[in-house]
Motif scaffolding. Sequence first.
Motif, PDB file in Angstrom:
ATOM      1  N   SER A  25      66.374  25.137  46.624  1.00 34.19           N
ATOM      2  CA  SER A  25      66.385  23.717  46.291  1.00 34.19           C
ATOM      3  C   SER A  25      65.075  23.365  45.590  1.00 34.19           C
ATOM      4  CB  SER A  25      66.533  22.877  47.558  1.00 34.19           C
ATOM      5  OG  SER A  25      65.394  23.054  48.396  1.00 34.19           O
ATOM      6  N   ALA A  26      65.070  22.233  44.899  1.00 28.59           N
ATOM      7  CA  ALA A  26      63.860  21.804  44.199  1.00 28.59           C
ATOM      8  C   ALA A  26      62.711  21.615  45.179  1.00 28.59           C
ATOM      9  CB  ALA A  26      64.125  20.517  43.428  1.00 28.59           C
ATOM     10  N   THR A  27      63.020  21.034  46.345  1.00 30.29           N
ATOM     11  CA  THR A  27      61.983  20.822  47.362  1.00 30.29           C
ATOM     12  C   THR A  27      61.451  22.149  47.888  1.00 30.29           C
ATOM     13  OG1 THR A  27      63.020  18.746  48.040  1.00 30.29           O
ATOM     14  CG2 THR A  27      61.470  19.755  49.582  1.00 30.29           C
ATOM     15  N   GLY A  28      62.367  23.073  48.164  1.00 33.08           N
ATOM     16  CA  GLY A  28      61.957  24.383  48.657  1.00 33.08           C
ATOM     17  C   GLY A  28      61.131  25.148  47.643  1.00 33.08           C
ATOM     18  N   LEU A  29      61.512  25.015  46.361  1.00 35.46           N
ATOM     19  CA  LEU A  29      60.793  25.698  45.280  1.00 35.46           C
ATOM     20  C   LEU A  29      59.361  25.189  45.172  1.00 35.46           C
ATOM     21  CD1 LEU A  29      61.031  27.663  42.826  1.00 35.46           C
ATOM     22  CD2 LEU A  29      61.673  25.672  41.462  1.00 35.46           C
ATOM     23  N   LEU A  30      59.196  23.863  45.131  1.00 31.95           N
ATOM     24  CA  LEU A  30      57.870  23.274  44.985  1.00 31.95           C
ATOM     25  C   LEU A  30      57.013  23.517  46.225  1.00 31.95           C
ATOM     26  CD1 LEU A  30      58.799  19.880  43.274  1.00 31.95           C
ATOM     27  CD2 LEU A  30      57.842  21.945  42.217  1.00 31.95           C
ATOM     28  N   THR A  31      57.642  23.479  47.404  1.00 35.13           N
ATOM     29  CA  THR A  31      56.891  23.732  48.640  1.00 35.13           C
ATOM     30  C   THR A  31      56.362  25.155  48.674  1.00 35.13           C
ATOM     31  OG1 THR A  31      58.225  22.117  49.860  1.00 35.13           O
ATOM     32  CG2 THR A  31      57.022  23.750  51.151  1.00 35.13           C
ATOM     33  N   ALA A  32      57.194  26.111  48.235  1.00 32.17           N
ATOM     34  CA  ALA A  32      56.774  27.513  48.229  1.00 32.17           C
ATOM     35  C   ALA A  32      55.603  27.731  47.275  1.00 32.17           C
ATOM     36  CB  ALA A  32      57.948  28.409  47.843  1.00 32.17           C
ATOM     37  N   VAL A  33      55.656  27.105  46.099  1.00 33.27           N
ATOM     38  CA  VAL A  33      54.556  27.216  45.142  1.00 33.27           C
ATOM     39  C   VAL A  33      53.293  26.587  45.713  1.00 33.27           C
ATOM     40  CG1 VAL A  33      53.716  26.490  42.868  1.00 33.27           C
ATOM     41  CG2 VAL A  33      56.080  27.283  43.130  1.00 33.27           C
ATOM     42  N   TRP A  34      53.443  25.426  46.335  1.00 26.95           N
ATOM     43  CA  TRP A  34      52.312  24.709  46.927  1.00 26.95           C
ATOM     44  C   TRP A  34      51.620  25.550  48.001  1.00 26.95           C
ATOM     45  CZ3 TRP A  34      52.925  21.186  51.600  1.00 26.95           C
ATOM     46  CH2 TRP A  34      51.706  20.582  51.932  1.00 26.95           C
ATOM     47  N   LEU A  35      52.416  26.125  48.903  1.00 29.10           N
ATOM     48  CA  LEU A  35      51.842  26.891  50.009  1.00 29.10           C
ATOM     49  C   LEU A  35      51.193  28.184  49.538  1.00 29.10           C
ATOM     50  CD1 LEU A  35      54.588  26.440  52.757  1.00 29.10           C
ATOM     51  CD2 LEU A  35      52.402  25.246  52.535  1.00 29.10           C
ATOM     52  N   ALA A  36      51.654  28.729  48.414  1.00 24.22           N
ATOM     53  CA  ALA A  36      51.105  29.989  47.919  1.00 24.22           C
ATOM     54  C   ALA A  36      49.824  29.800  47.118  1.00 24.22           C
ATOM     55  CB  ALA A  36      52.141  30.710  47.054  1.00 24.22           C
ATOM     56  N   MET A  37      49.543  28.587  46.638  1.00 25.01           N
ATOM     57  CA  MET A  37      48.414  28.369  45.745  1.00 25.01           C
ATOM     58  C   MET A  37      47.063  28.794  46.325  1.00 25.01           C
ATOM     59  SD  MET A  37      49.059  27.610  42.686  1.00 25.01           S
ATOM     60  CE  MET A  37      47.364  27.186  42.286  1.00 25.01           C
ATOM     61  N   PRO A  38      46.729  28.483  47.593  1.00 25.18           N
ATOM     62  CA  PRO A  38      45.431  28.924  48.108  1.00 25.18           C
ATOM     63  C   PRO A  38      45.251  30.438  48.066  1.00 25.18           C
ATOM     64  CG  PRO A  38      46.350  27.235  49.529  1.00 25.18           C
ATOM     65  CD  PRO A  38      47.435  27.618  48.560  1.00 25.18           C
ATOM     66  N   THR A  39      46.311  31.182  48.377  1.00 27.93           N
ATOM     67  CA  THR A  39      46.213  32.638  48.330  1.00 27.93           C
ATOM     68  C   THR A  39      46.091  33.139  46.904  1.00 27.93           C
ATOM     69  OG1 THR A  39      47.643  32.685  50.288  1.00 27.93           O
ATOM     70  CG2 THR A  39      47.228  34.781  49.194  1.00 27.93           C
ATOM     71  N   VAL A  40      46.765  32.471  45.963  1.00 27.12           N
ATOM     72  CA  VAL A  40      46.640  32.822  44.549  1.00 27.12           C
ATOM     73  C   VAL A  40      45.193  32.641  44.093  1.00 27.12           C
ATOM     74  CG1 VAL A  40      47.293  32.155  42.204  1.00 27.12           C
ATOM     75  CG2 VAL A  40      49.046  32.304  43.983  1.00 27.12           C
ATOM     76  N   VAL A  41      44.590  31.515  44.470  1.00 25.63           N
ATOM     77  CA  VAL A  41      43.188  31.255  44.127  1.00 25.63           C
ATOM     78  C   VAL A  41      42.295  32.348  44.704  1.00 25.63           C
ATOM     79  CG1 VAL A  41      41.250  29.676  44.510  1.00 25.63           C
ATOM     80  CG2 VAL A  41      43.505  28.762  43.924  1.00 25.63           C
ATOM     81  N   PHE A  42      42.531  32.699  45.955  1.00 26.66           N
ATOM     82  CA  PHE A  42      41.728  33.737  46.612  1.00 26.66           C
ATOM     83  C   PHE A  42      41.889  35.093  45.936  1.00 26.66           C
ATOM     84  CE2 PHE A  42      41.865  37.068  50.020  1.00 26.66           C
ATOM     85  CZ  PHE A  42      40.497  37.150  50.236  1.00 26.66           C
ATOM     86  N   ALA A  43      43.125  35.455  45.620  1.00 26.10           N
ATOM     87  CA  ALA A  43      43.396  36.788  45.077  1.00 26.10           C
ATOM     88  C   ALA A  43      42.809  36.992  43.684  1.00 26.10           C
ATOM     89  CB  ALA A  43      44.907  37.037  45.053  1.00 26.10           C
ATOM     90  N   PHE A  44      42.777  35.937  42.872  1.00 25.82           N
ATOM     91  CA  PHE A  44      42.296  36.075  41.494  1.00 25.82           C
ATOM     92  C   PHE A  44      40.842  35.627  41.322  1.00 25.82           C
ATOM     93  CE2 PHE A  44      46.878  36.067  40.852  1.00 25.82           C
ATOM     94  CZ  PHE A  44      47.035  37.045  39.895  1.00 25.82           C
ATOM     95  N   ASN A  45      40.219  35.224  42.400  1.00 26.95           N
ATOM     96  CA  ASN A  45      38.868  34.682  42.312  1.00 26.95           C
ATOM     97  C   ASN A  45      37.827  35.749  41.964  1.00 26.95           C
ATOM     98  OD1 ASN A  45      36.580  32.909  42.796  1.00 26.95           O
ATOM     99  ND2 ASN A  45      36.353  33.952  44.753  1.00 26.95           N
ATOM    100  N   HIS A  46      37.081  35.529  40.882  1.00 23.80           N
ATOM    101  CA  HIS A  46      35.912  36.364  40.587  1.00 23.80           C
ATOM    102  C   HIS A  46      34.693  35.489  40.289  1.00 23.80           C
ATOM    103  CE1 HIS A  46      38.507  36.001  36.984  1.00 23.80           C
ATOM    104  NE2 HIS A  46      37.406  35.921  36.258  1.00 23.80           N
ATOM    105  N   SER A  47      34.690  34.293  40.921  1.00 23.69           N
ATOM    106  CA  SER A  47      33.579  33.358  40.714  1.00 23.69           C
ATOM    107  C   SER A  47      32.235  33.887  41.194  1.00 23.69           C
ATOM    108  CB  SER A  47      33.895  32.017  41.387  1.00 23.69           C
ATOM    109  OG  SER A  47      34.069  32.166  42.787  1.00 23.69           O
ATOM    110  N   PRO A  48      32.157  34.759  42.228  1.00 25.37           N
ATOM    111  CA  PRO A  48      30.834  35.261  42.608  1.00 25.37           C
ATOM    112  C   PRO A  48      30.119  36.005  41.484  1.00 25.37           C
ATOM    113  CG  PRO A  48      32.379  35.639  44.390  1.00 25.37           C
ATOM    114  CD  PRO A  48      33.192  35.154  43.228  1.00 25.37           C
ATOM    115  N   ALA A  49      30.859  36.490  40.495  1.00 25.55           N
ATOM    116  CA  ALA A  49      30.218  37.199  39.378  1.00 25.55           C
ATOM    117  C   ALA A  49      29.849  36.277  38.227  1.00 25.55           C
ATOM    118  CB  ALA A  49      31.158  38.290  38.858  1.00 25.55           C
TER     119      ALA A  49
END
Length: 424
Positions: free
Chosen positions: A197-221
């Motif tokens: 569902s549209a709600t389920g789709l957006l919720t899944a993307v929302w909940l995954a965003m913090p982990t996406v930020v963490f996984a691709f983060n190279h700001s310490p460099a």
Amino acid sequence: MSSTPENLSNTTTASGSEPKASKRWAISMFGTAVGAGILFLPISAGEGGVWPLLILTIIVGPLVFLAHRGLSRYVLSSDREDADITTTSEDHYGHAIGMVITVLYFLAILPIVLIYGVSITNTVDGFIQQQLHGPEIPRWLLALVLVGAMMLVMLFGQKLMLMITGWIVVPLILALFTFSIYLIPQWDFSAFSQAPSATGLLTAVWLAMPTVVFAFNHSPAISQFSLAMREEHGDDANAVASKTLGLASTILVVFTMLFVWSCVLAMGSDGMAQARASNDTVLTFMANTLDNPIIAYAGPIIAMAAITSSFFGHYLGAAEGAVGIIRAVRRTPREDFNAKTVQKIVAVLLFVITWLVAVANPQILDIIEQITGPVIAMILFILPVVGIYTIPALKPFRRQWVVNAFVVVFGLIAISGLVTQFFL
């Protein structure tokens, strides 16, 4: 996270050296991002199914590039040649706000160090019992040995750490790529026929965003990278930095998302949900559940390498942040500050805290989603855009309002992970 090679800042700008230096920086930042985070990303991003993962795949490339480019521009906005993120913040906003940003930067890195303490303990414990059929070692003792061993490398200095990290990163990259290809025969595309569902789709993307930020983060460099760009290229620093960050982001996204898609298509969303419950990395979970001797032994070994390589660099960042906070609180002149003594105290405290958290074994993805990802997003997504509209040197970038809005919106989505526990 791999640390940035020290000699990069000494690269000359002679003909032919710029492409070589740029490639080395791109690889360095790639190594910074590719660590334990990639081993949890398939779980968080794939748990909601393939359609949310498809949306994340589309947006993650521009998001990673634009956010890190913004942070680099922020660092380069200072008039001081040796200014890092915290110094730049203090120059532009004063001591109090600079102190707040320093604390946030420390809080963005410290939980990652703690995550690695938990992850290495769980991975080795599972490997000993599941693959080697060995005894169950008391968790307090196993965590003490493993965290202590990683800390021992740090005590011998940065050169040894860089050397060991260099040995780990390239084989790690090749192993993860090989693992992704190896899983292809087990891919199941039936999940594409199950539209959420549209709600389920957006919720899944929302909940995954913090982990996406963490996984691709190279700001310490980014600080050291930006300082090197200023030293090597002067007024052209922003342009060269953008090209290099574009190369790093492209390689990182292609490599990482191949691994994520391969794991999700092979195990399905139900498998990712089970992996979350096990509190293991995706490789350790597959090693313990798939009837495949190659995955059984290779998975945990690759996970150990990724966790170890990431721990070293993030420990340096956490230690430096802690020392910076102490210096700022005491307001001690740099020449009178006994950094070595403070560093020893910080090392002991970080070791004890990491060991205790590893023994407690909290849910790793909860830490990423509720603390680490959101705090990183504050530094990586929000701070540079605020700087664009408040720092005169960044005024030319105010015209890029679509880009700025894109970065802020997804930064706020990641930050909102802090409050998910109160509403879900």
